[in-house]
Design a protein around this motif. Structure first.
Motif, PDB file in Angstrom:
ATOM      1  N   TRP A 229      -5.393  19.500  -7.367  1.00 17.65           N
ATOM      2  CA  TRP A 229      -5.352  18.643  -6.188  1.00 17.65           C
ATOM      3  C   TRP A 229      -3.995  17.982  -6.001  1.00 17.65           C
ATOM      4  O   TRP A 229      -3.747  17.362  -4.972  1.00 17.65           O
ATOM      5  CB  TRP A 229      -6.389  17.514  -6.330  1.00 17.65           C
ATOM      6  CG  TRP A 229      -7.805  17.964  -6.183  1.00 17.65           C
ATOM      7  CD1 TRP A 229      -8.240  19.097  -5.599  1.00 17.65           C
ATOM      8  CD2 TRP A 229      -8.963  17.246  -6.622  1.00 17.65           C
ATOM      9  NE1 TRP A 229      -9.608  19.149  -5.639  1.00 17.65           N
ATOM     10  CE2 TRP A 229     -10.084  18.021  -6.258  1.00 17.65           C
ATOM     11  CE3 TRP A 229      -9.163  16.032  -7.269  1.00 17.65           C
ATOM     12  CZ2 TRP A 229     -11.382  17.616  -6.531  1.00 17.65           C
ATOM     13  CZ3 TRP A 229     -10.465  15.625  -7.534  1.00 17.65           C
ATOM     14  CH2 TRP A 229     -11.562  16.412  -7.173  1.00 17.65           C
TER      15      TRP A 229
ATOM     16  N   GLY B  56       0.830  -1.213   0.000  1.00 19.62           N
ATOM     17  CA  GLY B  56       0.000   0.000   0.000  1.00 19.62           C
ATOM     18  C   GLY B  56       0.858   1.254   0.000  1.00 19.62           C
ATOM     19  O   GLY B  56       0.555   2.238  -0.685  1.00 19.62           O
TER      20      GLY B  56
ATOM     21  N   GLN C 114      -8.698   4.547  -1.155  1.00 17.44           N
ATOM     22  CA  GLN C 114      -8.099   5.524  -0.249  1.00 17.44           C
ATOM     23  C   GLN C 114      -8.038   6.919  -0.907  1.00 17.44           C
ATOM     24  O   GLN C 114      -8.368   7.932  -0.287  1.00 17.44           O
ATOM     25  CB  GLN C 114      -6.687   5.046   0.086  1.00 17.44           C
ATOM     26  CG  GLN C 114      -6.088   5.701   1.297  1.00 17.44           C
ATOM     27  CD  GLN C 114      -4.618   5.298   1.481  1.00 17.44           C
ATOM     28  OE1 GLN C 114      -4.035   4.577   0.674  1.00 17.44           O
ATOM     29  NE2 GLN C 114      -4.030   5.753   2.555  1.00 17.44           N
ATOM     30  N   LEU C 115      -7.662   6.928  -2.182  1.00 13.83           N
ATOM     31  CA  LEU C 115      -7.610   8.212  -2.903  1.00 13.83           C
ATOM     32  C   LEU C 115      -9.004   8.799  -3.078  1.00 13.83           C
ATOM     33  O   LEU C 115      -9.214   9.997  -2.901  1.00 13.83           O
ATOM     34  CB  LEU C 115      -6.989   8.012  -4.292  1.00 13.83           C
ATOM     35  CG  LEU C 115      -5.499   7.773  -4.363  1.00 13.83           C
ATOM     36  CD1 LEU C 115      -5.072   7.690  -5.840  1.00 13.83           C
ATOM     37  CD2 LEU C 115      -4.729   8.893  -3.685  1.00 13.83           C
TER      38      LEU C 115
ATOM     39  N   PRO D 113     -14.495  18.097  -0.529  1.00 11.12           N
ATOM     40  CA  PRO D 113     -15.086  17.415  -1.660  1.00 11.12           C
ATOM     41  C   PRO D 113     -16.183  18.216  -2.344  1.00 11.12           C
ATOM     42  O   PRO D 113     -16.562  17.917  -3.459  1.00 11.12           O
ATOM     43  CB  PRO D 113     -15.659  16.145  -1.037  1.00 11.12           C
ATOM     44  CG  PRO D 113     -15.933  16.507   0.383  1.00 11.12           C
ATOM     45  CD  PRO D 113     -14.913  17.517   0.759  1.00 11.12           C
TER      46      PRO D 113
ATOM     47  N   MET E 166      -9.972  10.357   0.068  1.00 16.13           N
ATOM     48  CA  MET E 166      -9.271  11.626   0.297  1.00 16.13           C
ATOM     49  C   MET E 166      -9.900  12.764  -0.480  1.00 16.13           C
ATOM     50  O   MET E 166      -9.994  13.895  -0.006  1.00 16.13           O
ATOM     51  CB  MET E 166      -7.814  11.500  -0.189  1.00 16.13           C
ATOM     52  CG  MET E 166      -6.831  11.107   0.853  1.00 16.13           C
ATOM     53  SD  MET E 166      -5.229  11.087   0.021  1.00 16.13           S
ATOM     54  CE  MET E 166      -4.567   9.613   0.711  1.00 16.13           C
ATOM     55  N   LEU E 167     -10.314  12.455  -1.698  1.00 14.22           N
ATOM     56  CA  LEU E 167     -10.825  13.515  -2.568  1.00 14.22           C
ATOM     57  C   LEU E 167     -12.349  13.603  -2.539  1.00 14.22           C
ATOM     58  O   LEU E 167     -12.948  14.348  -3.330  1.00 14.22           O
ATOM     59  CB  LEU E 167     -10.319  13.307  -4.000  1.00 14.22           C
ATOM     60  CG  LEU E 167      -8.800  13.414  -4.124  1.00 14.22           C
ATOM     61  CD1 LEU E 167      -8.331  13.100  -5.532  1.00 14.22           C
ATOM     62  CD2 LEU E 167      -8.291  14.799  -3.724  1.00 14.22           C
TER      63      LEU E 167
ATOM     64  N   ASN F 113       2.283   1.855  -3.389  1.00 16.38           N
ATOM     65  CA  ASN F 113       1.280   2.461  -4.256  1.00 16.38           C
ATOM     66  C   ASN F 113       1.119   3.954  -3.973  1.00 16.38           C
ATOM     67  O   ASN F 113       0.911   4.758  -4.889  1.00 16.38           O
ATOM     68  CB  ASN F 113      -0.055   1.745  -4.078  1.00 16.38           C
ATOM     69  CG  ASN F 113      -0.766   1.625  -5.412  1.00 16.38           C
ATOM     70  OD1 ASN F 113      -1.154   2.626  -5.968  1.00 16.38           O
ATOM     71  ND2 ASN F 113      -0.883   0.410  -5.918  1.00 16.38           N
TER      72      ASN F 113
ATOM     73  N   ILE G  29      -9.122  17.949   2.188  1.00 19.58           N
ATOM     74  CA  ILE G  29      -9.595  18.252   0.844  1.00 19.58           C
ATOM     75  C   ILE G  29     -11.106  18.362   0.874  1.00 19.58           C
ATOM     76  O   ILE G  29     -11.799  17.467   1.343  1.00 19.58           O
ATOM     77  CB  ILE G  29      -9.131  17.163  -0.145  1.00 19.58           C
ATOM     78  CG1 ILE G  29      -7.606  17.253  -0.273  1.00 19.58           C
ATOM     79  CG2 ILE G  29      -9.797  17.342  -1.491  1.00 19.58           C
ATOM     80  CD1 ILE G  29      -6.992  16.127  -1.015  1.00 19.58           C
TER      81      ILE G  29
ATOM     82  N   LEU H 143      -2.631  16.160  -2.663  1.00 21.11           N
ATOM     83  CA  LEU H 143      -2.623  14.696  -2.659  1.00 21.11           C
ATOM     84  C   LEU H 143      -1.239  14.167  -2.275  1.00 21.11           C
ATOM     85  O   LEU H 143      -1.104  13.240  -1.471  1.00 21.11           O
ATOM     86  CB  LEU H 143      -2.997  14.224  -4.068  1.00 21.11           C
ATOM     87  CG  LEU H 143      -3.698  12.893  -4.215  1.00 21.11           C
ATOM     88  CD1 LEU H 143      -4.897  12.790  -3.291  1.00 21.11           C
ATOM     89  CD2 LEU H 143      -4.147  12.697  -5.659  1.00 21.11           C
TER      90      LEU H 143
ATOM     91  N   GLN I 241      -5.986   0.892  -2.595  1.00 24.05           N
ATOM     92  CA  GLN I 241      -5.250   2.148  -2.694  1.00 24.05           C
ATOM     93  C   GLN I 241      -6.090   3.220  -3.394  1.00 24.05           C
ATOM     94  O   GLN I 241      -6.083   4.390  -3.016  1.00 24.05           O
ATOM     95  CB  GLN I 241      -3.940   1.952  -3.477  1.00 24.05           C
ATOM     96  CG  GLN I 241      -2.890   1.145  -2.747  1.00 24.05           C
ATOM     97  CD  GLN I 241      -3.195  -0.350  -2.754  1.00 24.05           C
ATOM     98  OE1 GLN I 241      -3.698  -0.884  -3.752  1.00 24.05           O
ATOM     99  NE2 GLN I 241      -2.915  -1.027  -1.656  1.00 24.05           N
TER     100      GLN I 241
END
Lengths: 755, 125
Positions: free
Chosen positions: A721, A647, B91-92, A713, B95-96, A650, A711, A725, B88
């Protein structure tokens, strides 16, 4: 082999540099050499030079080439210099130089061309076949010299090349620095007189001088313009400038970085003369030019007491030989330039000078021909001139007029130039990255193109998201075509209305005068007003309306009867904005549409810099083409050397992808490359992603977030972003201090469980 | 039934379209998915499933396009489900903020099952 032999046999006679080191003037050199051909017999060439555009070496190289060709053309080069103070002494110097170079050519002895010889020496060195006419010339010279008729002596000396017998060859005279001939005493306006003599001779000649001076002199000399050709000599373009900097630095053994090379070209506006004296100073002071700080330190040193100072001080002295007058020029010039008032009444200016009208006009004329001011009669604009001149004026004004401490002036000048350097480069990079609206619209010539390329809504509906190849085929098959007009003139909107400077970059908003169907009639005349709007997203209604109104007002202000608005943005326009544009018959395009249009009507000239040098510790990938995946794949392999959780790997990959996208989107990178450094340590992986170009405004201002961001939404902003990020995915993120572009250092630590 | 459109695969199951994202979701592939989703909605689909089974990596531009697709689906009164999203990527999305606007399903079948409970009737194509 033959070429190598030719180079071996090539004698450098007057050239200061070898032919290989003479860069950026190949076409002009050919043109000057061609002027010497028999077919141009009796024709003159006026070389119209931008200030400090470096004509002398061009003429010396032409001299050497003609000398080495050994044809019947005998090259003669003469430069008016500041060392001669009178017309008579200059004319005598010309006569001596002419005879010396003539004899050097006839004897094929290059060394004679610049030897120190008297007239008597020259008579003795004359080949026997030339002895008779040269002895006669010397006798006549002695007689006229003591006749106290300056005008006759000047005419005799400059007319000497006409006395060469036809059988001996054809002198080809090249006069350099004709503007300096204006400043000589002696009752003769030498520049004008020399022009008159050569223009009425059977000789072929070149006269080089400042572009604002030489045409004026030709008119005064009542030249027959049908027998005169002209050649403009501008500053070097970016590529030529960089090559010159690189070659001169190598020759002068000055260590220099790529960044410094680019900065020097921009800072000196591509002037070969200023670039050369700057690098000469670097050598003299044994200074390496690696960082912006190195460059600006040397620049300020030079400006306040080195070659640059002497260059501008000499020009000031020519305008005002007396100290008092010079101080007055300095004061009025800087105060006007600093006020940024572009149009000052000439009469109002004269009152501030406290000098006679004729003195005032002489100074103004000299300032005008050096392009330090624009003077069109009733109005003077003193805000013009190169940045180096303004820096010189400001520093001298503070030192000489205000009497400020030198240390303070030096520190401020250094600080100012350092702060300006990144902006200079950013402006340059933005220019390179622009869509070249001028180049594109200049090529409009009644081509038929798919109408969808000028209508974003239609393009989005029918083509967006298609593969490049499919898209090209679909556009080829599109039968809804629009015929472009024929362009006759393109200029920045700022050239039409200075107020546009406040809202648009010079090259991002252009006015295109054109005719439908290429028919030059009132009914067919149409003016396109084209603007590129900065936006990462589709442009919304409000901004679109602002820009439409802006261009519409400009058209009405300028009295355009028929006009066409065309708005362009990177990602096109929202549906509402597109509808408004459609209602108002305005064209709209995204960058993709524009690129497709370019592909259909021809590639505008675009200066792209290709760099191949890489640091040995960097992996370099070109921007675009999904190359961020290569970086992601590489880091995956490297990260596996540490016991990172899949993870975490990634997360690192995603952060690198974002960093690469950021670099490609925001930097206006001149080399379009992403430099990557990966460092594996026992407890962490450090990745640095760098690119050249500009520093995004949100970076380095101290305002960037240092903690992990929240962030939102619900925000409307769906781009930008990337950096947030990255901060979420990596443990430490920091921007390293670099002169230009960005260098983003990202660190990922092994967690305790992983270690 | 499989429809090929510029490398974006899609299926129609009744009035639900399944659009398959490929291994890297970026601007180009995102726009292709968007185009295909719009096409499916224009031809009468009432629900969308975007299948991320093959997707290994996404970037922020790709995600911004997904948000646009969610908007378009909402405007058309269509439901949308993201299927088979790896951890993964989830998870993104978290976050967004994407996960607040879209349902996630373990895989395509679960997505279709979930949607069938909300009144999207199978059509015969």
């Amino acid at each position: 082999m033959a070429v190598a032999k030719a180079i071996d046999n090539f004698h450098r006679v007057l050239g200061r540099v070898s032919r290989q080191d003479f860069v950026g003037r190949a076409e002009e050199l050919d043109r000057v050499v061609v002027q010497a051909n028999r077919s141009n017999q009796g024709r003159g060439l006026l070389l119209l030079m931008a200030p400090a555009a470096g004509v002398s070496e061009l003429l010396r190289q032409a001299y050497d080439q003609i000398f080495n060709e050994r044809s019947d053309v005998i090259p003669i080069y003469f430069a008016f210099t500041r060392n001669e103070t009178t017309a008579v002494s200059t004319a005598i110097e010309f006569l001596t130089s002419f005879l010396q170079q003539y004899i050097a050519f006839r004897r094929n002895e290059p060394a004679l061309a610049e030897a120190s010889l008297t007239l008597q020496d020259l008579v003795e060195l004359a080949p026997s076949s030339d002895l008779e006419w040269i002895e006669q010339l010397a006798r006549l010279y002695d007689r006229i010299r003591f006749s106290n008729d300056s005008k006759e002596l000047v005419r005799f000396c400059f007319g000497a090349p006409q006395r060469v017998p036809l059988r001996a060859g054809r002198p080809f005279v090249m006069l350099d620095g004709s503007q300096l001939a204006e400043y000589l005493d002696g009752g003769v306006v030498l520049g004008t007189e020399a022009l008159r003599i050569f223009a009425r001779s059977r000789l072929t000649f070149v006269i080089a001088g400042l572009r604002r001076q030489i045409l004026d002199a030709a008119h005064k000399a009542e030249c027959d313009f049908e027998s005169l050709d002209t050649l403009k000599l501008e500053q070097l373009n970016d590529e030529e400038g960089r090559l010159l900097v690189s070659r001169v630095a190598q020759r002068q053994q000055v260590p220099i970085s790529r960044e410094a090379e680019d900065l020097i070209v921009q800072q000196f506006g591509g002037s070969p003369y200023l670039i050369s004296i700057f690098l000469q100073a670097a050598r003299e002071k044994n200074t390496a030019l690696i960082s912006y700080l190195d460059c600006e330190r040397l620049y300020v040193d030079e400006l306040l007491g080195g070659h640059l100072y002497h260059h501008y001080e000499r020009l000031l002295e020519e305008m005002g030989p007396q100290l008092e007058k010079r101080m007055m020029i300095l004061r009025v010039l800087w105060e006007t330039a600093a006020s940024e008032e572009r149009a000052v009444s000439t009469e109002a200016w004269r009152k501030r000078w406290h000098v006679s009208s004729s003195d005032f006009e002489t100074v103004l004329h000299r300032l005008h021909i050096q392009e330090f001011v624009n003077w069109n009669g009733p109005i003077v604009d003193a805000t013009t001139g190169p940045q180096t001149w303004k820096d010189f004026l400001k520093a001298q004004y503070r030192l000489d007029i205000l009497g400020e401490p030198r240390a303070l002036v030096v520190a401020d000048a250094l600080s100012d130039s350092l702060k300006r350097a990144p902006h200079t480069m950013a402006s340059h990079y933005r220019h390179l990255a622009q869509l070249e609206l001028r180049g594109l619209t200049a090529q409009f010539n009644c081509q038929r193109v798919p109408a969808a390329l000028l209508d974003y809504a239609s393009f989005k509906e029918r083509y967006k998201g298609q593969d490049h190849r499919d898209l090209a085929s679909a556009l080829d098959a599109d039968t809804d075509l629009i015929k472009l007009p024929q362009t006759v003139h393109v200029a920045s909107s700022i050239a039409f209305n200075r107020d546009m400077r406040q809202v648009a970059d010079e090259e991002k908003c252009v006015v295109v005068h054109s005719f439908d169907d290429g028919v030059y009639k009132d009914a067919q005349e149409v003016i396109w007003l084209v603007a590129e709007i900065d936006s990462k997203l589709e442009v919304g209604l409000d901004l679109t309306e602002i820009w439409y109104e802006r261009l519409d007002s400009l058209a009405r202000l300028l009295g355009f009867r028929r006009y066409q608005v065309w708005l362009i943005s990177n990602e096109g326009f929202t549906e509402e904005a597109s509808q408004i544009l459609l209602k108002r018959n305005a064209h709209s395009s995204s960058k993709q549409q524009l690129e497709l249009l370019v592909g259909r009507i021809g590639e505008p000239t675009r200066q792209r810099v290709e760099r191949s040098d890489v640091d040995e510790f960097l992996m370099v990938v070109p921007m675009g083409e999904d190359n961020e995946l290569i970086a992601a794949s590489t880091v995956e392999h490297i990260a596996r050397r540490l016991p990172f959780h899949p993870g975490a790997i990634n997360q690192i990959k995603t952060a690198i992808v974002e960093a690469c996208i950021n670099a490609a989107e925001h930097s206006f990178s001149p080399d379009r490359k992403i430099y990557q450094r990966f460092r594996v340590e026992s407890d962490k992986l450090v990745v640095t992603i760098s690119s050249r170009g500009i520093l995004p405004t949100n970076i380095g201002s101290g305002n960037e977030q240092t903690t992990r961001p929240e962030i939102n939404p619900t925000t409307e902003e769906r781009r930008g972003w990337g950096l947030r990020l990255i901060r979420s995915l990596m443990d430490e993120v920091e921007f390293e201090n670099v002169d230009e572009g960005t260098s983003l250092k990202m660190t990922k630590y092994l967690l305790n469980g992983e270690n | 039934m499989e429809i090929s459109n510029s490398a974006v695969r899609s299926d129609c199951v009744g009035s639900t379209a399944v659009v398959y994202a490929n291994d890297y979701l970026n601007k180009l592939t995102g726009e292709k998915i968007e185009r295909e989703c719009r096409r499916q909605l224009d031809s009468g689909c009432r629900a969308l499933v975007i299948d991320f089974a093959e997707t290994e990596l996404v970037n922020s531009i790709g995600i911004s396009i997904l948000l646009g697709i969610i908007d378009v689906a909402e405007k058309n009164g269509a439901r949308i489900v993201f299927a088979d999203v790896n951890n993964q990527t989830v998870q993104l999305f978290d976050m967004l903020g994407l996960t607040r606007h879209v349902s996630l399903a373990k895989d395509k079948d679960e997505a279709l099952t979930n949607l069938s409970g909300f009144g999207t009737q199978p059509n015969v194509h």
